[in-house]
Design an enzyme around this catalytic site. Sequence first.
Site, PDB file in Angstrom:
ATOM      1  N   VAL A  38      -1.871  17.220  -0.401  1.00  0.00           N
ATOM      2  CA  VAL A  38      -0.434  17.200  -0.114  1.00  0.00           C
ATOM      3  C   VAL A  38       0.300  16.383  -1.172  1.00  0.00           C
ATOM      4  O   VAL A  38       1.352  16.783  -1.679  1.00  0.00           O
ATOM      5  CB  VAL A  38      -0.166  16.631   1.298  1.00  0.00           C
ATOM      6  CG1 VAL A  38       1.337  16.466   1.535  1.00  0.00           C
ATOM      7  CG2 VAL A  38      -0.773  17.550   2.355  1.00  0.00           C
ATOM      8  N   PRO A  58      -5.936   4.260  -4.245  1.00  0.00           N
ATOM      9  CA  PRO A  58      -7.212   3.920  -4.898  1.00  0.00           C
ATOM     10  C   PRO A  58      -7.786   5.134  -5.609  1.00  0.00           C
ATOM     11  O   PRO A  58      -7.605   6.269  -5.158  1.00  0.00           O
ATOM     12  CB  PRO A  58      -8.104   3.490  -3.721  1.00  0.00           C
ATOM     13  CG  PRO A  58      -7.147   3.082  -2.642  1.00  0.00           C
ATOM     14  CD  PRO A  58      -5.961   3.988  -2.796  1.00  0.00           C
ATOM     15  N   GLY A  61      -9.494   7.946  -3.826  1.00  0.00           N
ATOM     16  CA  GLY A  61      -8.727   8.872  -2.996  1.00  0.00           C
ATOM     17  C   GLY A  61      -7.997   9.947  -3.773  1.00  0.00           C
ATOM     18  O   GLY A  61      -7.279  10.755  -3.180  1.00  0.00           O
ATOM     19  N   ASP A 132       4.050  15.631   7.289  1.00  0.00           N
ATOM     20  CA  ASP A 132       3.636  16.168   8.583  1.00  0.00           C
ATOM     21  C   ASP A 132       4.149  15.359   9.769  1.00  0.00           C
ATOM     22  O   ASP A 132       3.627  15.492  10.874  1.00  0.00           O
ATOM     23  CB  ASP A 132       2.110  16.282   8.652  1.00  0.00           C
ATOM     24  CG  ASP A 132       1.666  17.372   9.630  1.00  0.00           C
ATOM     25  OD1 ASP A 132       2.414  18.351   9.789  1.00  0.00           O
ATOM     26  OD2 ASP A 132       0.586  17.225  10.228  1.00  0.00           O
TER      27      ASP A 132
END
Length: 275
Positions: A38, A58, A61, A132
């Site tokens: 996303v 990080p 990720g 979301d």
Amino acid sequence: MPNYKKEPDFPRVQGGGSLIIAWQVKNKQVMVVGGGEVAAGRILHLLNADADVTVVCPSSGLNPEVRHRVAQKQVTHVDRVFQPSDLDAVPSDAAAAPTPPAMVLVAIDDPPASTQIWKLCKERRIPANIADVPSECDFYFGSVHRDGALQIMVSTNGKGPRLAASIRKWIANALPRGGVVGNAIERIGVLRQKLRDVAPAPEDGPKRMRWMTKVSDAYSWDQMARLTDEDLDNLLKFYEANDVPALYLLKAMRGGRAPEDVDLFDGSFGFSVGV
């Protein structure tokens, strides 16, 4: 006999929508918290809008696309989790001078942390979007079709993103292929700028708008896309008279010919042979 006054036929108000605008973020600092799929989509939208993007996440990720943006130095990467002080100024490794972000986009799989960032943004009056979570968004991202200068966004106000994508594809399939519309818009944009150079005064505004409307209605998208710089310069010669020439006349003027020097056979005279 009663004299009934007809009510004005004004557009009906339809509440519950969003204000659809084109937000100019060129050269503005925008922070993206997160580095997954996303976040990658958000980053691409921002880069397309020429924003200065800082990604706070990080390294572990980052997905392949975001990692690519970092490696290509298309974004500034802060290799750690978000800290509240990030909202006071974009971290110091950003290329531009440290300033508070113009907006914050959050795309992390941590609802409590996302809500906390949202609240911090509210305290600082920084527009934010929490992926979301429609209730924690100052604005939504729609499904966008892009063709050069043309951008068409379909929004369901956060209620049906997949439906928005389907509708966007349907609209895109209805448009001419091969970048015709985008190229036509680019040429019209060049003409508008040239016209402002010819008629720069504020009081010329209404006439400019009326003439540009006539030009836009006179030619097809494909014809507009094929107009050369010389064609645009010749087209401007008809502005003062508030006229728009036929395309064949515009083409005949190529090579430095003035309108009065063009002698075209238009079918008005001729002969026929009867049997």
